[in-house]
Design an enzyme around this catalytic site. Structure first.
Site, PDB file in Angstrom:
ATOM      1  N   LYS A 155      -8.217  -4.268  -4.075  1.00  0.00           N
ATOM      2  CA  LYS A 155      -7.133  -3.289  -3.980  1.00  0.00           C
ATOM      3  C   LYS A 155      -7.705  -1.986  -3.440  1.00  0.00           C
ATOM      4  O   LYS A 155      -8.595  -1.396  -4.051  1.00  0.00           O
ATOM      5  CB  LYS A 155      -6.480  -3.052  -5.342  1.00  0.00           C
ATOM      6  CG  LYS A 155      -5.234  -2.172  -5.239  1.00  0.00           C
ATOM      7  CD  LYS A 155      -4.568  -1.992  -6.583  1.00  0.00           C
ATOM      8  CE  LYS A 155      -3.231  -1.264  -6.418  1.00  0.00           C
ATOM      9  NZ  LYS A 155      -3.320  -0.009  -5.670  1.00  0.00           N
ATOM     10  N   ARG A 160      -0.955   3.193   2.431  1.00  0.00           N
ATOM     11  CA  ARG A 160      -0.330   1.970   2.942  1.00  0.00           C
ATOM     12  C   ARG A 160       0.344   2.279   4.277  1.00  0.00           C
ATOM     13  O   ARG A 160       0.983   3.321   4.449  1.00  0.00           O
ATOM     14  CB  ARG A 160       0.703   1.495   1.917  1.00  0.00           C
ATOM     15  CG  ARG A 160       1.479   0.240   2.308  1.00  0.00           C
ATOM     16  CD  ARG A 160       0.686  -1.001   2.023  1.00  0.00           C
ATOM     17  NE  ARG A 160       1.479  -2.199   2.306  1.00  0.00           N
ATOM     18  CZ  ARG A 160       2.267  -2.802   1.420  1.00  0.00           C
ATOM     19  NH1 ARG A 160       2.381  -2.317   0.188  1.00  0.00           N
ATOM     20  NH2 ARG A 160       2.917  -3.905   1.744  1.00  0.00           N
ATOM     21  N   GLU A 204      -3.995  -0.826   4.958  1.00  0.00           N
ATOM     22  CA  GLU A 204      -4.273   0.467   4.334  1.00  0.00           C
ATOM     23  C   GLU A 204      -5.115   1.314   5.282  1.00  0.00           C
ATOM     24  O   GLU A 204      -6.038   0.805   5.931  1.00  0.00           O
ATOM     25  CB  GLU A 204      -5.055   0.242   3.038  1.00  0.00           C
ATOM     26  CG  GLU A 204      -4.996   1.393   2.062  1.00  0.00           C
ATOM     27  CD  GLU A 204      -4.004   1.166   0.940  1.00  0.00           C
ATOM     28  OE1 GLU A 204      -4.043   1.926  -0.040  1.00  0.00           O
ATOM     29  OE2 GLU A 204      -3.193   0.238   1.044  1.00  0.00           O
ATOM     30  N   LYS A 330      -0.869  -7.075  -9.311  1.00  0.00           N
ATOM     31  CA  LYS A 330      -1.884  -6.014  -9.287  1.00  0.00           C
ATOM     32  C   LYS A 330      -2.712  -6.026 -10.567  1.00  0.00           C
ATOM     33  O   LYS A 330      -2.172  -6.062 -11.665  1.00  0.00           O
ATOM     34  CB  LYS A 330      -1.215  -4.638  -9.161  1.00  0.00           C
ATOM     35  CG  LYS A 330      -0.690  -4.305  -7.811  1.00  0.00           C
ATOM     36  CD  LYS A 330      -0.239  -2.856  -7.727  1.00  0.00           C
ATOM     37  CE  LYS A 330       1.091  -2.650  -8.409  1.00  0.00           C
ATOM     38  NZ  LYS A 330       1.655  -1.303  -8.117  1.00  0.00           N
TER      39      LYS A 330
END
Length: 432
Positions: A155, A160, A204, A330
């Site tokens: 992550k 984003r 990202e 997540k």
């Protein structure tokens, strides 16, 4: 008239009151046209800075007619210096308050705290919501939707973005559809990645340090990237932006909000594209297949120990869908949420005259908290009352009951950053 309505909307932080005002104006066709012009994520006017204009000329245009003329900018029939002159004349020919409305439309920010979702509650499907797939939070119920073997991915802790590639051009957009101005950087690389296809890359953005050796810490990196949303980022800063990718969706599927191509095939397309282009600015997300939940947790704990934010667990054969999905989960080491700013409080002592605390709420106003710590001196100087209506990211230890009000709040809230790339706060259901 429209200017006064926007002012009325801006004057309240209550979502219900905003909805009430919009409901009152349900038959106001001009307001609907303003909302569409400002909030449609796929409409861009390609003007970085509002030009100077005259405010004492005779009024030649109505607001409605001026909105129609903006199509010359959005269609790129008028560009460059001609577009600047065109807009300057247009703003000079309307009422001063209408000129303010138009500048907000051009900037894609009506400054009244109204999002696409709020508008669409009053006028269903009036505004196209920017397509984005979001992950579910980890809990025992959510994890039951994961089918092993599954992907574990790192992550990331940046901004984003989507790179929308079509007609041999590329547009960079944030997760809420705002244009990301990279001043020409990365465009060549993404056109090569697309190789003539009409597709959307999901990933990202992060910013390298001056030596281009490693990525900057989140607050510094996202602070620079926020300038790209405002149009104030420098060429040097843009040259240090890197992109990490984890998905590639055909454009025709992306605009409809659903792609049934299995994730394994989409991820392989990302891998092949990144390998073919061989750019040091473009990379594929760290990725590994795990056989069970225990293996996924071990990888999460390993990354957490290295100072990373967490991991994402994804079903290998899942589709792409424009919503918060159950097949991606997540894993995060710290509790964090995005809240709507509803109040700005002046500080005391050395902070007199500048920010002391922000008051923020969940999207449904169930969770409310005063955020008084985590700010740098620069934050306290730069965050002004006009941030009300925006989104703030907050880290916290636990969700609790406020002893004074009895309502839901957060224990030890710490300011992380103002999120210019988001317009929607988390709901109370999403805040653990």
């Amino acid at each position: 008239m429209i200017y006064q309505i926007l002012d009325e909307l801006a004057a309240t932080s209550s979502r219900l009151e905003k909805e009430s005002i919009l409901r009152r104006e349900k038959d106001n066709d001009l307001l609907k046209k303003v909302l569409i012009a400002a909030l449609c994520p796929m409409t861009n006017y390609y003007i970085r800075k509002i030009p100077k204009y005259e405010i004492d000329r005779p009024v030649m245009l109505t607001l409605e007619k001026a909105l129609e003329k903006l199509s010359q900018l959005s269609s790129r029939k008028v560009t460059g210096n001609s577009a600047i002159e065109y807009l300057s004349l247009l703003l000079s020919e309307v009422e001063p308050e209408d000129a303010i409305v138009i500048t907000r439309v051009i900037e894609k920010d009506l400054r009244c705290g109204v999002s696409e979702k709020t508008v669409n509650k009053i006028w269903p499907k009036l505004i196209m919501e920017f397509p984005v797939m979001l992950c579910a939070q980890y809990d025992d119920k959510a994890i039951a939707n994961i089918k092993f073997p599954a992907y574990v991915q790192l992550k990331l802790d940046g901004m984003r973005f989507n790179a929308i590639c079509r007609n041999n051009t590329v547009e960079f957009r944030s997760r809420n559809g705002k244009e990301i101005n990279v001043r020409g950087h990365l465009e060549k690389e993404f056109l090569e990645l697309a190789a003539g296809r009409e597709c959307v890359f999901d990933g990202e953005l992060l910013v390298f340090d001056e030596d281009r050796y490693q990525f900057l810490p989140r607050q510094t990196s996202n602070g620079i990237l926020s300038k790209s949303l405002k149009g104030t980022i420098s060429d040097n800063e843009c040259s240090r932006i890197g992109a990490t990718l984890w998905d590639c969706i055909p454009y025709k599927n992306w605009v409809t909000g659903k792609c049934t191509i299995p994730y394994k095939a989409r991820l392989q397309e990302v891998r092949e594209s990144v390998t073919r282009v061989e750019s040091d600015k473009i990379s594929m997300v760290w990725n590994e297949i795990v056989a069970d939940l225990e293996s996924a947790k071990k990888i999460f704990e390993k990354f957490l120990g290295e100072g990373q934010e967490g991991t994402i667990l994804k079903n290998i054969g899942s589709p792409w869908e424009s919503k918060r999905v159950k097949h991606q989960i997540k894993f995060k080491g710290e509790l964090e949420c995005d809240l709507k700013i509803v109040g700005w409080e002046e500080g005391t002592g050395k902070n007199v005259g500048r920010l002391g605390a922000l008051v923020a709420e969940s999207s449904d106003s169930v969770v409310r908290v005063s955020i008084g710590s985590g700010y740098t001196d620069a934050d306290r100087d730069s965050i002004k009352p006009d941030c009300i209506g925006g989104i703030v990211s907050v880290k916290y230890n636990a969700r609790i009951k406020d002893k004074k009000t009895g309502g839901d709040s957060l224990f030890l809230p710490i300011f992380v950053e103002i999120r210019l790339d988001k317009t929607e706060a988390d709901s109370s259901k999403a805040i653990k």
